[in-house]
Design a protein around this motif. Structure first.
Motif, mmCIF file in Angstrom:
data_model
loop_
_atom_site.group_PDB
_atom_site.id
_atom_site.type_symbol
_atom_site.label_atom_id
_atom_site.label_comp_id
_atom_site.label_asym_id
_atom_site.label_seq_id
_atom_site.Cartn_x
_atom_site.Cartn_y
_atom_site.Cartn_z
ATOM 1 N N LEU A 183 0.856 -1.127 -0.153
ATOM 2 C CA LEU A 183 0.127 0.026 0.027
ATOM 3 C C LEU A 183 0.746 1.177 0.030
ATOM 4 O O LEU A 183 0.336 2.068 -0.405
ATOM 5 N N VAL A 184 1.850 1.155 0.508
ATOM 6 C CA VAL A 184 2.848 2.407 0.613
ATOM 7 C C VAL A 184 3.078 3.154 -0.701
ATOM 8 O O VAL A 184 2.864 4.524 -0.470
ATOM 9 N N GLY A 190 -3.445 9.426 12.740
ATOM 10 C CA GLY A 190 -2.121 9.903 13.466
ATOM 11 C C GLY A 190 -0.830 9.120 13.117
ATOM 12 O O GLY A 190 0.352 9.738 13.111
ATOM 13 N N ALA A 191 -0.937 7.937 12.635
ATOM 14 C CA ALA A 191 0.342 7.212 12.165
ATOM 15 C C ALA A 191 0.559 7.478 10.955
ATOM 16 O O ALA A 191 1.496 6.941 10.332
ATOM 17 N N ALA A 192 -0.273 7.982 9.949
ATOM 18 C CA ALA A 192 -0.028 8.502 8.601
ATOM 19 C C ALA A 192 1.270 9.087 8.494
ATOM 20 O O ALA A 192 1.465 10.142 9.089
ATOM 21 N N MET A 202 -2.383 11.270 2.295
ATOM 22 C CA MET A 202 -3.456 12.150 2.421
ATOM 23 C C MET A 202 -4.239 11.327 3.544
ATOM 24 O O MET A 202 -4.412 10.267 3.826
ATOM 25 N N ILE A 203 -4.903 12.376 4.212
ATOM 26 C CA ILE A 203 -5.812 12.106 5.389
ATOM 27 C C ILE A 203 -7.122 13.019 5.179
ATOM 28 O O ILE A 203 -7.200 13.889 4.612
ATOM 29 N N GLN A 204 -8.031 12.289 5.789
ATOM 30 C CA GLN A 204 -9.586 13.095 5.592
ATOM 31 C C GLN A 204 -9.820 13.719 6.873
ATOM 32 O O GLN A 204 -9.549 13.439 7.896
ATOM 33 N N TRP A 259 -10.055 16.270 1.878
ATOM 34 C CA TRP A 259 -8.708 15.489 2.108
ATOM 35 C C TRP A 259 -7.358 16.795 1.988
ATOM 36 O O TRP A 259 -7.893 17.618 1.420
ATOM 37 N N ALA A 260 -6.721 16.394 2.683
ATOM 38 C CA ALA A 260 -5.370 17.266 2.929
ATOM 39 C C ALA A 260 -4.277 16.188 3.064
ATOM 40 O O ALA A 260 -4.276 15.106 3.627
ATOM 41 N N LYS A 261 -3.019 16.696 2.771
ATOM 42 C CA LYS A 261 -2.005 16.253 2.780
ATOM 43 C C LYS A 261 -1.470 16.242 4.390
ATOM 44 O O LYS A 261 -1.544 17.256 4.991
ATOM 45 N N LYS A 262 -1.112 15.159 5.252
ATOM 46 C CA LYS A 262 -0.712 15.282 6.468
ATOM 47 C C LYS A 262 0.680 16.073 6.702
ATOM 48 O O LYS A 262 1.474 15.921 5.735
#
Length: 101
Positions: free
Chosen positions: A8-9, A83-85, A90-92, A98-101
């Motif tokens: 997935l990475v 939190g671990a991303a 991308m996180i919701q 959606w935004a980049k962490k």
């Protein structure tokens, strides 16, 4: 799930998938992928989300939490996944964007 993570990475790194507030992975962009690559991505996402759903149910059961509260368990995990991303993934956000962490 652990074995699948490495597959997935690259999709996380490319911004093709993201961690949702529902505790599942979501496909964000398939542009430029071949039909075969789209199929691989969709299978990875489906398999991961099925395993996550099973995980939430098992945790609920193991902790003797009423099955109607599985959504609460899912939300706790969603916060942990987000939190671990890694930075740049991308996180919701709470508002659904959606935004980049």
């Amino acid at each position: 799930m652990k074995a699948r993570f490495g597959q997935l990475v690259p999709y996380f790194d490319a911004g093709r998938i993201g961690e949702s507030t529902s505790g599942s992975l979501q496909t964000l962009n398939e542009e430029g992928l071949s039909l075969q690559d789209k199929s691989v991505l969709r299978k990875l996402i489906n398999d991961e989300n099925k395993d996550r759903k099973d995980l939430y149910a098992e945790v609920t059961k193991a902790m003797n939490i009423d099955a109607s509260k599985v959504g609460d368990v899912q939300k706790i995990f969603a916060d942990q996944w987000i939190g671990a991303a890694h930075t740049g993934w991308m996180i919701q956000k709470a508002d659904g964007s959606w935004a980049k962490k």
